[in-house]
Scaffold this active site. Sequence first.
Site, PDB file in Angstrom:
ATOM      1  N   CYS A   1       0.969  -1.665  -0.057  1.00  0.00           N
ATOM      2  CA  CYS A   1       0.204   0.199  -0.061  1.00  0.00           C
ATOM      3  C   CYS A   1       0.939   1.292   0.057  1.00  0.00           C
ATOM      4  O   CYS A   1       1.245   1.643  -1.164  1.00  0.00           O
ATOM      5  CB  CYS A   1      -0.977  -0.345   1.460  1.00  0.00           C
ATOM      6  SG  CYS A   1      -2.374   1.252   0.719  1.00  0.00           S
TER       7      CYS A   1
ATOM      8  N   HIS B   1      -3.396  -5.474   0.383  1.00  0.00           N
ATOM      9  CA  HIS B   1      -3.448  -5.414   1.765  1.00  0.00           C
ATOM     10  C   HIS B   1      -2.949  -7.013   1.744  1.00  0.00           C
ATOM     11  O   HIS B   1      -4.993  -7.392   2.208  1.00  0.00           O
ATOM     12  CB  HIS B   1      -3.960  -5.286   2.523  1.00  0.00           C
ATOM     13  CG  HIS B   1      -3.548  -3.324   2.771  1.00  0.00           C
ATOM     14  ND1 HIS B   1      -3.463  -2.863   3.637  1.00  0.00           N
ATOM     15  CD2 HIS B   1      -4.639  -2.315   2.030  1.00  0.00           C
ATOM     16  CE1 HIS B   1      -2.776  -1.423   3.005  1.00  0.00           C
ATOM     17  NE2 HIS B   1      -4.305  -1.539   2.034  1.00  0.00           N
TER      18      HIS B   1
ATOM     19  N   GLU C   1      -1.603  -8.690   4.194  1.00  0.00           N
ATOM     20  CA  GLU C   1      -1.777  -8.878   5.584  1.00  0.00           C
ATOM     21  C   GLU C   1      -3.549  -8.821   5.755  1.00  0.00           C
ATOM     22  O   GLU C   1      -3.485  -9.434   7.085  1.00  0.00           O
ATOM     23  CB  GLU C   1      -0.751  -8.186   6.048  1.00  0.00           C
ATOM     24  CG  GLU C   1      -1.072  -6.827   6.149  1.00  0.00           C
ATOM     25  CD  GLU C   1      -1.583  -5.260   5.569  1.00  0.00           C
ATOM     26  OE1 GLU C   1      -1.481  -4.539   5.624  1.00  0.00           O
ATOM     27  OE2 GLU C   1      -1.507  -6.150   3.971  1.00  0.00           O
TER      28      GLU C   1
END
Length: 252
Positions: free
Chosen positions: A100, A196, A198
């Site tokens: 990001c 993202h 994660e």
Amino acid sequence: MGSGKRFAVLRCAEDSDYVKKRYGGYFGVFVGMLAEEGEIWDVYAVAAGEFPADDEIAGYDGFVVTGSCSDAHGDDIWICNLLNLLKKLDTLKKRVLGVCFGHQILGRAVGGKTGRAASGWDIGVRCVHLTPAAAKLFPSLKLQQQQANKMVLSVIECHQDEVWELPPKAEVIGWSNKTRIEMFRCGDHLMGIQGHPEYNPDILLHLIHRLLHRNLISEACAEEARANLEAWEPNGEETLKKLCISFLKGRL
């Protein structure tokens, strides 16, 4: 036996109390996704001015640059210091994974341009199309084949900035109908991902709530993002995580 490898997370934002309590902060989130037995993981709060010293850099096998609420095109002191560090890591051919904001600042560090996305906020789940070059770059991974043999991954997104352009030495390896440069790679040691990998739905829902509470997004935007997330059918999520791990550990 452990690998003995050492990695550092360059944390570019303050943790919310929620993420801190539930996940051990974003450092915990990234370690949970990327770490393997025997590795050592450290964190540097770069947004607070905490950076690895020159003699510490050599001891790391790779670095991860996180998301942030700051602008990658900004000129805050810590952002300028981070740019200098990333340029140094590029020169040293250290592996760096940017996510990001990390993706954007990494693009800027190698000579690209970043700024506000013309299409506005992108929050929710986005289909990211991998380019044919991605298959060549990641031959050891079985990338998801869908939509007329095109490689597509579903990725959680939350950003209002983007990489506008990259220098010739960097290669775009992923795009979406919202963001032209979703993923890029520069040499064998730098990779940026706008989405993202994660995140999980819980983290995104909490973030949507925070953005709405701070009047950074409209109620309509929040509702659309929630509906988008609710309709999400995970596709290639584990593949993307595996790609991140394999890149960072030099297995590709």
